[in-house]
Design a protein around this motif. Structure first.
Motif, PDB file in Angstrom:
ATOM      1  N   GLU A  78       0.735  -1.309   0.337  1.00 20.37           N
ATOM      2  CA  GLU A  78      -0.067  -0.220   0.021  1.00 20.37           C
ATOM      3  C   GLU A  78       0.802   1.556  -0.046  1.00 20.37           C
ATOM      4  N   LYS A  79       1.982   0.639   0.596  1.00 21.23           N
ATOM      5  CA  LYS A  79       2.750   2.260   0.663  1.00 21.23           C
ATOM      6  C   LYS A  79       4.320   1.569   0.295  1.00 21.23           C
ATOM      7  N   ASP A 118       6.990   2.915   1.198  1.00 20.49           N
ATOM      8  CA  ASP A 118       7.922   2.142   2.054  1.00 20.49           C
ATOM      9  C   ASP A 118       7.515   1.010   2.069  1.00 20.49           C
TER      10      ASP A 118
END
Length: 56
Positions: free
Chosen positions: A42-43, A45
């Motif tokens: 989702e990110k 990172d």
């Protein structure tokens, strides 16, 4: 002196596209196949962390 040294060197150029000759391409292929594919992140990172984990 430099002219003497250069006579013993031959440059070999890779074709423009030659992933089979580039070792990093094989490494990326292995990492994608075994560690990085079939995941939903989702990110950004999460993607970076997955890359770090697979590299280690």
């Amino acid at each position: 002196m430099q002219d003497c040294l250069l006579k013993n060197i031959t440059l070999l150029f890779f074709p423009l596209y030659s992933p089979q000759l580039n070792h990093i391409e094989r490494l990326w292929s292995y990492l994608k196949r075994n560690h990085l594919s079939f995941r939903i992140n989702e990110k950004i990172d999460d993607i970076v962390q997955a890359g770090r984990n697979s590299w280690n």
